[in-house]
Design an enzyme around this catalytic site. Structure first.
Site, PDB file in Angstrom:
ATOM      1  N   TYR A   1    -108.740  38.699 -15.378  1.00  0.00           N
ATOM      2  CA  TYR A   1    -107.308  38.902 -15.163  1.00  0.00           C
ATOM      3  C   TYR A   1    -106.585  39.056 -16.504  1.00  0.00           C
ATOM      4  O   TYR A   1    -106.891  38.352 -17.481  1.00  0.00           O
ATOM      5  CB  TYR A   1    -106.692  37.742 -14.388  1.00  0.00           C
ATOM      6  CG  TYR A   1    -107.085  37.679 -12.929  1.00  0.00           C
ATOM      7  CD1 TYR A   1    -107.838  38.687 -12.335  1.00  0.00           C
ATOM      8  CD2 TYR A   1    -106.703  36.606 -12.137  1.00  0.00           C
ATOM      9  CE1 TYR A   1    -108.196  38.618 -11.002  1.00  0.00           C
ATOM     10  CE2 TYR A   1    -107.059  36.532 -10.793  1.00  0.00           C
ATOM     11  CZ  TYR A   1    -107.807  37.541 -10.237  1.00  0.00           C
ATOM     12  OH  TYR A   1    -108.164  37.471  -8.906  1.00  0.00           O
TER      13      TYR A   1
ATOM     14  N   LEU B   1    -100.434  39.665   1.842  1.00  0.00           N
ATOM     15  CA  LEU B   1     -99.309  40.539   2.215  1.00  0.00           C
ATOM     16  C   LEU B   1     -99.658  42.005   2.044  1.00  0.00           C
ATOM     17  O   LEU B   1     -98.782  42.867   2.060  1.00  0.00           O
ATOM     18  CB  LEU B   1     -98.070  40.185   1.372  1.00  0.00           C
ATOM     19  CG  LEU B   1     -97.623  38.727   1.435  1.00  0.00           C
ATOM     20  CD1 LEU B   1     -96.392  38.501   0.566  1.00  0.00           C
ATOM     21  CD2 LEU B   1     -97.345  38.306   2.877  1.00  0.00           C
TER      22      LEU B   1
ATOM     23  N   GLY C   1    -100.644  43.846  -0.496  1.00  0.00           N
ATOM     24  CA  GLY C   1     -99.993  44.501  -1.625  1.00  0.00           C
ATOM     25  C   GLY C   1     -98.484  44.578  -1.503  1.00  0.00           C
ATOM     26  O   GLY C   1     -97.839  45.411  -2.158  1.00  0.00           O
TER      27      GLY C   1
ATOM     28  N   LEU D   1     -96.892  45.161   1.411  1.00  0.00           N
ATOM     29  CA  LEU D   1     -96.500  45.948   2.578  1.00  0.00           C
ATOM     30  C   LEU D   1     -96.007  45.078   3.723  1.00  0.00           C
ATOM     31  O   LEU D   1     -95.126  45.479   4.489  1.00  0.00           O
ATOM     32  CB  LEU D   1     -97.686  46.801   3.038  1.00  0.00           C
ATOM     33  CG  LEU D   1     -97.397  47.802   4.161  1.00  0.00           C
ATOM     34  CD1 LEU D   1     -96.336  48.798   3.736  1.00  0.00           C
ATOM     35  CD2 LEU D   1     -98.673  48.533   4.560  1.00  0.00           C
TER      36      LEU D   1
ATOM     37  N   GLY E   1     -91.843  42.891   4.111  1.00  0.00           N
ATOM     38  CA  GLY E   1     -90.539  43.486   4.383  1.00  0.00           C
ATOM     39  C   GLY E   1     -90.210  44.637   3.457  1.00  0.00           C
ATOM     40  O   GLY E   1     -89.053  44.861   3.104  1.00  0.00           O
TER      41      GLY E   1
END
Length: 328
Positions: free
Chosen positions: A53, A213, A215, A217, A220
């Site tokens: 990361y 979520l 990415g 999408l 909301g």
């Protein structure tokens, strides 16, 4: 905060796991420190990272940020169940990637140095290695456990049969083996329900969903784009899925509005209600995003709501584990 055991272990972890992939590339160091401090204030004790990361080859940028946060003291390290990963490419040399015993042990030493700690609580294999025998992998992990540098071992992105293979090999060595599997799992990506989750439940592994979520999408996105409040437009996984499933996402956001809950909270709450799930990984870029994610713990997914979500985002086959999901 709610807590649960990590798989079959006695280790208590929060029902939400703080993902740190944005620390460095998206979130600067002072803001990353503030998010980690706030996570502890909320009772989140489970932090997930990886040696790759930061996306600067071999630097482990995110691990370094976490290490400097630990170095501030105040009991930060003692309060955190720290998870990191091994497998990814750390240099252009051939042995600085994968799951050879050489790389596992060297990568662990480097992660410990960057994280400024003596022990990794959960050391996860970031991907399956198709070229390394399990005897070699477990020998390396046993060495690290015996040295006190690693406490538990987990997997990430494994198929169900990989989990079974790993546990069989660990059993022959009288070793605890895997205690968790970190996999992509959300309303739009449910293939792990076929074999990964049944295997994990059978062998006592906790499921740690990443990209809960999808990415952004399922957070909301359409409403935010219409309001002009989206911090970023759809990209990557979210962009591909939005182009294909826009009517479904519109219906999902309407369902959430009917329920009176934010779409992100519903998506996280749905995962928290799923069998075998220990803690979805949330990856806030800001303090506000972290604070808002906590609301998911208050959302309860009842049977009617679950059925409505299944209608919008059908499971594979007829639902449930294989082979019943596609056969009699």
């Amino acid at each position: 905060m709610e807590y649960t055991n990590l798989g079959r272990t006695g280790l208590s972890v929060s029902r939400l796991c703080l993902g740190t992939m944005n620390f460095g590339p998206q979130t600067n160091e002072p803001d990353s420190f503030a998010i980690m401090d706030r996570a502890l204030e909320h009772g989140i004790n489970f932090f997930d990272t990886a040696n790759v990361y930061g996306w600067k080859l071999g630097e482990g940028v995110t691990e370094q940020i976490i290490g400097r946060w630990f170095a501030q003291g105040g009991g930060r390290r003692d309060k955190v169940v720290l998870a990191t990963k091994v497998y990814g490419k750390m240099s252009d040399w051939p042995n600085d990637q994968g799951l050879s015993a050489r790389h596992i042990i060297r990568a662990c030493e480097e992660s410990l140095r960057r994280l400024q700690t003596d022990t990794i609580d959960l050391y996860q294999m970031h991907h399956i290695s198709r070229t390394t025998p399990w005897e070699e992998i477990w020998q390396a992990m046993e060495t690290l456990v015996a040295q006190g540098k690693v406490i538990y071992v987990g997997s990430s992105n494994f198929a169900g049969w990989h989990i079974a293979q790993a546990q069989a090999a660990a059993g022959r060595r009288n070793f605890l083996g895997l205690v968790s599997e970190q996999c992509i799992y959300n309303l739009m990506t449910r293939h792990v329900e076929l074999e990964v989750i049944p295997a994990a439940q059978h062998f006592g592994l906790g499921i740690i969903p990443w990209s809960p979520l999808h990415g952004g999408l399922l957070a909301g996105l359409l409403r935010k784009m219409a309001e002009g409040s989206a911090a970023r437009g759809a990209s990557g996984r979210a962009a591909d899925a939005l182009a294909e499933h826009r009517p479904t996402i519109e219906a999902y956001e309407k369902l959430c509005a009917d329920l009176g809950h934010d779409p992100a909270d519903v998506a996280l709450a749905w995962l928290l209600s799923r069998p075998g799930v220990t803690a979805p990984i949330i990856g806030p870029r800001t303090l506000d995003q972290l604070d808002r994610n906590l609301a998911a713990l208050e959302v309860k997914i009842d049977d009617p709501t679950s059925k409505r979500l299944d209608n919008l985002f059908p499971p594979l086959g007829t639902g449930g584990p294989a082979p019943e999901s596609w056969a009699w």
